[in-house]
Design a protein around this motif. Structure first.
Motif, PDB file in Angstrom:
ATOM      1  N   ALA A   9       0.807  -1.207   0.000  1.00 40.45           N
ATOM      2  CA  ALA A   9       0.000   0.000   0.000  1.00 40.45           C
ATOM      3  C   ALA A   9       0.845   1.265   0.000  1.00 40.45           C
ATOM      4  O   ALA A   9       0.525   2.236  -0.663  1.00 40.45           O
ATOM      5  N   THR A  10       1.932   1.255   0.699  1.00 40.49           N
ATOM      6  CA  THR A  10       2.703   2.482   0.882  1.00 40.49           C
ATOM      7  C   THR A  10       4.156   2.137   1.176  1.00 40.49           C
ATOM      8  O   THR A  10       4.440   1.140   1.828  1.00 40.49           O
ATOM      9  N   PRO A  11       5.084   2.974   0.720  1.00 37.54           N
ATOM     10  CA  PRO A  11       6.482   2.687   1.015  1.00 37.54           C
ATOM     11  C   PRO A  11       6.846   2.941   2.478  1.00 37.54           C
ATOM     12  O   PRO A  11       7.868   2.508   2.947  1.00 37.54           O
ATOM     13  N   GLN A  12       6.031   3.672   3.214  1.00 40.00           N
ATOM     14  CA  GLN A  12       6.303   3.912   4.634  1.00 40.00           C
ATOM     15  C   GLN A  12       5.562   2.839   5.424  1.00 40.00           C
ATOM     16  O   GLN A  12       4.353   2.707   5.304  1.00 40.00           O
ATOM     17  N   PHE A  13       6.276   2.078   6.234  1.00 39.62           N
ATOM     18  CA  PHE A  13       5.647   0.925   6.874  1.00 39.62           C
ATOM     19  C   PHE A  13       5.051   1.350   8.200  1.00 39.62           C
ATOM     20  O   PHE A  13       5.432   0.909   9.262  1.00 39.62           O
ATOM     21  N   THR A  14       4.037   2.205   8.077  1.00 44.53           N
ATOM     22  CA  THR A  14       3.516   2.871   9.257  1.00 44.53           C
ATOM     23  C   THR A  14       2.848   1.906  10.236  1.00 44.53           C
ATOM     24  O   THR A  14       2.836   2.161  11.423  1.00 44.53           O
ATOM     25  N   LEU A  19       6.477  -0.259  16.733  1.00 45.61           N
ATOM     26  CA  LEU A  19       7.474  -1.189  17.234  1.00 45.61           C
ATOM     27  C   LEU A  19       8.873  -0.853  16.757  1.00 45.61           C
ATOM     28  O   LEU A  19       9.849  -1.183  17.387  1.00 45.61           O
ATOM     29  N   LEU A  20       8.891  -0.211  15.618  1.00 44.40           N
ATOM     30  CA  LEU A  20      10.162   0.002  14.933  1.00 44.40           C
ATOM     31  C   LEU A  20      10.932   1.195  15.480  1.00 44.40           C
ATOM     32  O   LEU A  20      10.337   2.237  15.719  1.00 44.40           O
ATOM     33  N   SER A  21      12.222   1.061  15.654  1.00 43.79           N
ATOM     34  CA  SER A  21      13.027   2.266  15.881  1.00 43.79           C
ATOM     35  C   SER A  21      14.401   2.008  15.290  1.00 43.79           C
ATOM     36  O   SER A  21      14.931   0.903  15.383  1.00 43.79           O
ATOM     37  N   SER A  22      14.932   3.016  14.660  1.00 43.49           N
ATOM     38  CA  SER A  22      16.191   2.835  13.919  1.00 43.49           C
ATOM     39  C   SER A  22      17.307   3.688  14.482  1.00 43.49           C
ATOM     40  O   SER A  22      17.069   4.808  14.952  1.00 43.49           O
ATOM     41  N   THR A  42      18.206   8.130   5.139  1.00 42.00           N
ATOM     42  CA  THR A  42      17.170   8.000   4.106  1.00 42.00           C
ATOM     43  C   THR A  42      16.521   6.620   4.179  1.00 42.00           C
ATOM     44  O   THR A  42      15.298   6.485   4.089  1.00 42.00           O
ATOM     45  N   ALA A  43      17.354   5.591   4.348  1.00 42.95           N
ATOM     46  CA  ALA A  43      16.819   4.227   4.444  1.00 42.95           C
ATOM     47  C   ALA A  43      15.961   4.089   5.696  1.00 42.95           C
ATOM     48  O   ALA A  43      14.882   3.492   5.660  1.00 42.95           O
ATOM     49  N   ALA A  44      16.413   4.678   6.803  1.00 40.78           N
ATOM     50  CA  ALA A  44      15.637   4.625   8.053  1.00 40.78           C
ATOM     51  C   ALA A  44      14.296   5.341   7.873  1.00 40.78           C
ATOM     52  O   ALA A  44      13.268   4.897   8.396  1.00 40.78           O
ATOM     53  N   GLN A  45      14.316   6.442   7.107  1.00 38.01           N
ATOM     54  CA  GLN A  45      13.060   7.171   6.858  1.00 38.01           C
ATOM     55  C   GLN A  45      12.073   6.277   6.103  1.00 38.01           C
ATOM     56  O   GLN A  45      10.879   6.318   6.332  1.00 38.01           O
ATOM     57  N   LYS A  46      12.606   5.451   5.203  1.00 39.20           N
ATOM     58  CA  LYS A  46      11.731   4.549   4.431  1.00 39.20           C
ATOM     59  C   LYS A  46      11.096   3.500   5.349  1.00 39.20           C
ATOM     60  O   LYS A  46       9.978   3.054   5.119  1.00 39.20           O
ATOM     61  N   LEU A  47      11.841   3.088   6.371  1.00 40.19           N
ATOM     62  CA  LEU A  47      11.294   2.103   7.308  1.00 40.19           C
ATOM     63  C   LEU A  47      10.160   2.690   8.136  1.00 40.19           C
ATOM     64  O   LEU A  47       9.231   1.994   8.521  1.00 40.19           O
ATOM     65  N   GLY A  48      10.262   4.001   8.414  1.00 40.74           N
ATOM     66  CA  GLY A  48       9.305   4.641   9.320  1.00 40.74           C
ATOM     67  C   GLY A  48       9.760   4.434  10.759  1.00 40.74           C
ATOM     68  O   GLY A  48      10.794   3.840  11.015  1.00 40.74           O
ATOM     69  N   GLY A  49       8.991   4.934  11.722  1.00 39.41           N
ATOM     70  CA  GLY A  49       9.374   4.807  13.134  1.00 39.41           C
ATOM     71  C   GLY A  49      10.391   5.851  13.522  1.00 39.41           C
ATOM     72  O   GLY A  49      10.972   6.513  12.667  1.00 39.41           O
ATOM     73  N   THR A 106      15.418  -1.569  16.805  1.00 37.29           N
ATOM     74  CA  THR A 106      15.130  -2.778  16.033  1.00 37.29           C
ATOM     75  C   THR A 106      15.962  -2.829  14.757  1.00 37.29           C
ATOM     76  O   THR A 106      16.186  -3.898  14.201  1.00 37.29           O
ATOM     77  N   HIS A 107      16.383  -1.658  14.279  1.00 35.34           N
ATOM     78  CA  HIS A 107      17.134  -1.590  13.021  1.00 35.34           C
ATOM     79  C   HIS A 107      18.341  -0.677  13.213  1.00 35.34           C
ATOM     80  O   HIS A 107      18.196   0.428  13.761  1.00 35.34           O
ATOM     81  N   VAL A 108      19.489  -1.137  12.750  1.00 33.86           N
ATOM     82  CA  VAL A 108      20.691  -0.307  12.804  1.00 33.86           C
ATOM     83  C   VAL A 108      21.241  -0.249  11.389  1.00 33.86           C
ATOM     84  O   VAL A 108      21.462  -1.290  10.756  1.00 33.86           O
ATOM     85  N   LEU A 109      21.436   0.980  10.896  1.00 36.04           N
ATOM     86  CA  LEU A 109      21.811   1.124   9.486  1.00 36.04           C
ATOM     87  C   LEU A 109      23.070   1.963   9.335  1.00 36.04           C
ATOM     88  O   LEU A 109      23.271   2.927  10.073  1.00 36.04           O
TER      89      LEU A 109
END
Ligand code: FAD
Length: 333
Positions: A9-14, A19-22, A42-49, A106-109
């Motif tokens: 539906a959307t590139p932002q995984f809202t 739960l998500l934090s980068s 930029t990649a973290a922005q795509k993940l959302g959170g 949850t995510h480290v980039l």
């Protein structure tokens, strides 16, 4: 099914944003932010959170304050210590791990740069996580796309690790810009772990030209240049006429025509400039792996059957020793 409808539906995984934090790992050199490392943001922005960023080294408070201007970052953690100045992975990895544990990310980039490639596998190992390297797209909170076999196959990876350790390809995620963001700036934790590895010295190639990996225009020379003398005679004037960075094929580097840092390709740098103009390069798949995402590819080669012409937008069949100086003169005019 639920997953795919959620993510298509959307590139932002809202839906996962709760739960998500980068944590985006930023790079600095001599107290200056390395802008290309903002690709991780930029990649973290795509993940959302929520997004936090991390930087360490001597005098990094100023770097943190600059990075705080990037929209979408909530907090910058900095560790101001000369011990981390050179980004020595042996000490930097435990430092990053302490800050990950404290923040519960949850995510480290990080960027898929020499620094990111050196650091992140160690971070992943310390966290017993499977690192996910060189991603070019994010399909979901746990699903990432990465090229393999020199870009000849595209792998979609799903990770079940609770902390995802990721490096991002800079040509796929344009670096976020410091503009009018207002992130808070805080000191991170410093475990002050002792390491037996010592940073001694470095030899940097100095150049007034744009940095190869992020240049808008790149001119690249291959084995067809014949010698270092010819490479140095033909390529720099062309680069200067275009305001371009200089690149080279591996054959040119291995033959000693050009410095190792200029190699473009599978085992060199990835570039995606507006213009990639190459001369005397055949277009082997390992070379294409590093430049085929360029917006316009122009090639000069005396062999009309050279594979480079299959990917080139503009091709010129001819002897580069005539054509490149002629082109350089015309560009100067
Ligand atoms: P060549 O293939 O020898 O091509 C020279 C070209 O110059 C020819 O097409 C010829 O027609 C043309 N030419 C000659 N004289 C003239 C003239 N006077 N005027 C105009 N044209 C002329 N390669 C990379 O580039 N980057 C990598 O990162 C890389 N990684 C690799 C990793 C692995 C594991 C392996 C196995 C290989 C890798 N290679 C890489 C090497 C790659 O396979 C090729 O050997 C290399 O790219 C060839 O370089 P080249 O095109 O300069 O030379």
């Amino acid at each position: 099914q639920f997953r795919s409808s959620l993510f298509s539906a959307t590139p932002q995984f809202t839906s996962y944003a709760r739960l998500l934090s980068s944590l985006a790992i930023l790079e600095q050199r001599d107290g200056k932010l390395n802008g290309s490392s903002l690709a991780a943001v930029t990649a973290a922005q795509k993940l959302g959170g929520p997004i936090h960023a991390f930087v360490a080294g001597a005098g990094t408070k100023a770097v943190a304050e600059e990075a705080a201007k990037v929209e979408g970052i909530e907090k910058i953690l900095y560790v101001d210590s000369a011990a981390y100045d050179k980004g020595l992975a042996e000490s930097f990895a435990p430092l990053v791990v302490e800050n990950i544990k404290k923040g519960g990310y949850t995510h480290v980039l990080a960027g898929h740069s020499a620094f990111g490639k050196n650091l992140m596998p160690r971070v992943a190992a310390l966290l017993d996580s499977q690192g996910i390297s060189d991603i070019t797209a994010i399909e979901g909170e746990d699903t990432f796309v990465r090229p393999i076999y020199a870009g000849n196959a595209i792998l979609t990876v799903q990770s079940q690790d609770s902390i995802k350790i990721i490096t991002v390809r800079g040509t796929a995620f344009p670096a976020a810009e410091p503009t009018s963001g207002t992130a808070t700036v805080e000191e991170g934790v410093d475990p002050k772990d002792a390491t037996t590895t010592e940073w001694l010295t470095e030899n940097l190639t100095k150049s007034d030209r744009p940095e190869l990996a992020s240049a808008g225009r790149v001119v690249s020379g291959g084995r067809g240049l014949k010698s270092k003398e010819e490479f140095d005679r033909i390529m720099p004037p062309l680069a200067d006429a275009l305001g371009a960075a200089i690149g080279a094929s591996r054959a040119a580097v291995d033959s000693g025509f050009a410095d190792n840092s200029l190699q473009v390709g599978q085992t060199g740098k990835n570039v995606a400039p507006q213009l990639y103009l190459c001369a005397g390069i055949s277009g082997a798949i390992q070379h294409l792996a590093g430049m085929k995402d360029s917006k316009v590819i122009a090639a000069i080669n005396k062999d009309p059957e050279a594979p480079i012409f299959q990917v080139a937008d503009v091709g010129l069949v001819g002897d580069l020793f005539d054509k490149v100086p002629e082109l350089t003169e015309k560009l100067k005019q």
